[in-house]
Design an enzyme around this catalytic site. Sequence first.
Site, PDB file in Angstrom:
ATOM      1  N   ASP A  82      11.472  26.492   6.786  1.00  0.00           N
ATOM      2  CA  ASP A  82      12.078  26.780   8.088  1.00  0.00           C
ATOM      3  C   ASP A  82      11.286  27.912   8.756  1.00  0.00           C
ATOM      4  O   ASP A  82      10.837  28.851   8.076  1.00  0.00           O
ATOM      5  CB  ASP A  82      13.538  27.213   7.838  1.00  0.00           C
ATOM      6  CG  ASP A  82      14.357  27.351   9.109  1.00  0.00           C
ATOM      7  OD1 ASP A  82      14.053  26.654  10.090  1.00  0.00           O
ATOM      8  OD2 ASP A  82      15.307  28.156   9.103  1.00  0.00           O
ATOM      9  N   HIS A  83      11.128  27.840  10.050  1.00  0.00           N
ATOM     10  CA  HIS A  83      10.438  28.883  10.822  1.00  0.00           C
ATOM     11  C   HIS A  83       9.139  29.355  10.177  1.00  0.00           C
ATOM     12  O   HIS A  83       8.951  30.556   9.940  1.00  0.00           O
ATOM     13  CB  HIS A  83      11.351  30.095  11.066  1.00  0.00           C
ATOM     14  CG  HIS A  83      12.464  29.786  12.025  1.00  0.00           C
ATOM     15  ND1 HIS A  83      12.260  29.653  13.383  1.00  0.00           N
ATOM     16  CD2 HIS A  83      13.776  29.550  11.816  1.00  0.00           C
ATOM     17  CE1 HIS A  83      13.413  29.363  13.971  1.00  0.00           C
ATOM     18  NE2 HIS A  83      14.344  29.280  13.039  1.00  0.00           N
ATOM     19  N   HIS A 177      20.555  32.413  16.625  1.00  0.00           N
ATOM     20  CA  HIS A 177      20.711  32.633  15.182  1.00  0.00           C
ATOM     21  C   HIS A 177      21.728  33.748  14.958  1.00  0.00           C
ATOM     22  O   HIS A 177      21.915  34.612  15.814  1.00  0.00           O
ATOM     23  CB  HIS A 177      19.372  33.065  14.562  1.00  0.00           C
ATOM     24  CG  HIS A 177      18.338  31.983  14.579  1.00  0.00           C
ATOM     25  ND1 HIS A 177      17.195  32.062  15.325  1.00  0.00           N
ATOM     26  CD2 HIS A 177      18.279  30.796  13.930  1.00  0.00           C
ATOM     27  CE1 HIS A 177      16.463  30.972  15.130  1.00  0.00           C
ATOM     28  NE2 HIS A 177      17.100  30.181  14.285  1.00  0.00           N
ATOM     29  N   HIS A 204      19.213  24.734  16.136  1.00  0.00           N
ATOM     30  CA  HIS A 204      19.209  25.958  15.309  1.00  0.00           C
ATOM     31  C   HIS A 204      20.469  26.756  15.654  1.00  0.00           C
ATOM     32  O   HIS A 204      21.174  26.462  16.611  1.00  0.00           O
ATOM     33  CB  HIS A 204      17.948  26.778  15.594  1.00  0.00           C
ATOM     34  CG  HIS A 204      16.735  26.239  14.897  1.00  0.00           C
ATOM     35  ND1 HIS A 204      16.088  26.912  13.892  1.00  0.00           N
ATOM     36  CD2 HIS A 204      16.081  25.067  15.045  1.00  0.00           C
ATOM     37  CE1 HIS A 204      15.079  26.182  13.463  1.00  0.00           C
ATOM     38  NE2 HIS A 204      15.038  25.058  14.149  1.00  0.00           N
ATOM     39  N   GLY A 205      20.714  27.801  14.849  1.00  0.00           N
ATOM     40  CA  GLY A 205      21.837  28.684  15.163  1.00  0.00           C
ATOM     41  C   GLY A 205      23.178  28.001  15.047  1.00  0.00           C
ATOM     42  O   GLY A 205      24.075  28.205  15.872  1.00  0.00           O
ATOM     43  N   GLY A 206      23.360  27.195  14.003  1.00  0.00           N
ATOM     44  CA  GLY A 206      24.593  26.415  13.863  1.00  0.00           C
ATOM     45  C   GLY A 206      25.843  27.250  13.601  1.00  0.00           C
ATOM     46  O   GLY A 206      26.948  26.832  13.977  1.00  0.00           O
ATOM     47  N   ASN A 226      20.917  23.187  11.764  1.00  0.00           N
ATOM     48  CA  ASN A 226      20.642  24.269  10.812  1.00  0.00           C
ATOM     49  C   ASN A 226      21.830  25.214  10.639  1.00  0.00           C
ATOM     50  O   ASN A 226      22.368  25.723  11.629  1.00  0.00           O
ATOM     51  CB  ASN A 226      19.472  25.119  11.325  1.00  0.00           C
ATOM     52  CG  ASN A 226      18.140  24.424  11.215  1.00  0.00           C
ATOM     53  OD1 ASN A 226      18.064  23.254  10.845  1.00  0.00           O
ATOM     54  ND2 ASN A 226      17.080  25.135  11.532  1.00  0.00           N
ATOM     55  N   THR A 229      23.592  31.560   8.507  1.00  0.00           N
ATOM     56  CA  THR A 229      24.462  32.747   8.456  1.00  0.00           C
ATOM     57  C   THR A 229      25.827  32.443   7.840  1.00  0.00           C
ATOM     58  O   THR A 229      26.339  33.250   7.058  1.00  0.00           O
ATOM     59  CB  THR A 229      24.622  33.333   9.877  1.00  0.00           C
ATOM     60  OG1 THR A 229      23.308  33.589  10.389  1.00  0.00           O
ATOM     61  CG2 THR A 229      25.425  34.616   9.869  1.00  0.00           C
TER      62      THR A 229
END
Length: 272
Positions: A82-83, A177, A204-206, A226, A229
Site C-alpha cells: 500500500d502507498h 486517512h 482509501h480512508g475507509g 481500504n 485505522t
Amino acid sequence: MPLANMRDVMRTQKAQGKALGAFSVSSLEMIEGVLRAAEPLGEPVLLQVAQCRLNVTPLALIGPCMLAAARNARVPVCVHLDHGLTLDCVKEALALGFTSVMIDGSTLQDKENIALTRQVMAMARPYGAAVEAEIGVVGRTESGGDQQALGADPAQARQFLAETQVDALAVAIGNAHGVYAGTPKLRFDVLEQLQPVDTPLVLHGGTGISDGDFRRCIRLGMTKINIATATFQAVTLAAQGAPDYFEMAKRMQDAAYAVTMHHLRVFSGEEA
Ligand code: 13P
C-alpha cells in the site's frame, strides 16, 4: 488456496456488485484476525502493508508472513504493497511475491505521476503483478501527515486511465486517512461524472465512512476499499489491561476479526 491477484479478484467482485476488502496489517494478530473473518464468509480479501509502516514491521519479515497466510487460506487472498513511495520498495515487494503494488504519485504533477505509474507497471509485468495508482489528494497521509482532501478532476482521471491503463485507480473524493473530524462528505458527483468506468476504482480512508456511503461508492465503481485505522484502533484498545501476552494477542486477533467481519459483510452486499 493459491495466492490471488487483485486484478482477477476485483473483476469478479465488480461483476457481482461487491468490493474487495483491503485490510492493512502490521502483526500476526491482525493477519490472523482478517483471515478468520474472511474464511467463514467465503469472501476474498486483500492483506496490505503501507511503505510508511515498514519502519515498525520490515517488509522482509511481515511480507513472508502475509504471503504464507495467504497461501494457507481457504479463500482467495491478495497480498499488496500500500502507498509505495519508492521504486526500491516496490522492487522488494515484487521480488517477495506480492501480487500487487500501489505506487502513490498523487503529490506529483500529472505528467510525472503518469510516467512513474508506467515505470512501475513495467516493473510489475514480469511478475504478473497488478498496479494501483492514485490521483487527487486523499486527506492526511497514511502516516498521519497533514494534507487537505481534494476531489480528483474526472477529466484528469479519464486522461490518467487512458495513458496508463493501470489496473486500479484510487480516486480522491473528499475521503481522508485516519479519523474524520466530522461526518465525511464524499464527492459522489466526481464518481458520477466518471461513469461509465471499466477500471476498478479504490476508496482509501475507509475508517469512519458509513455503511450507506460504502454501498453508494460500490455502486459507483469503488471496487477495492481500504481499512486501516479502524483495525489499528480496535487492536490497541483490545490490548489494554490484558493479564498476559497470550491473552493480549488473543484479544487483538478478536478485535481485528470483528472489524474485518463488519466491513466484509457490507462490501459483499449483505444487508444491514
Ligand atoms: P483508514 O486508515 O482511514 O482506514 O484508511 C486506510 C487506507 O486508505 C490505507 O491506504
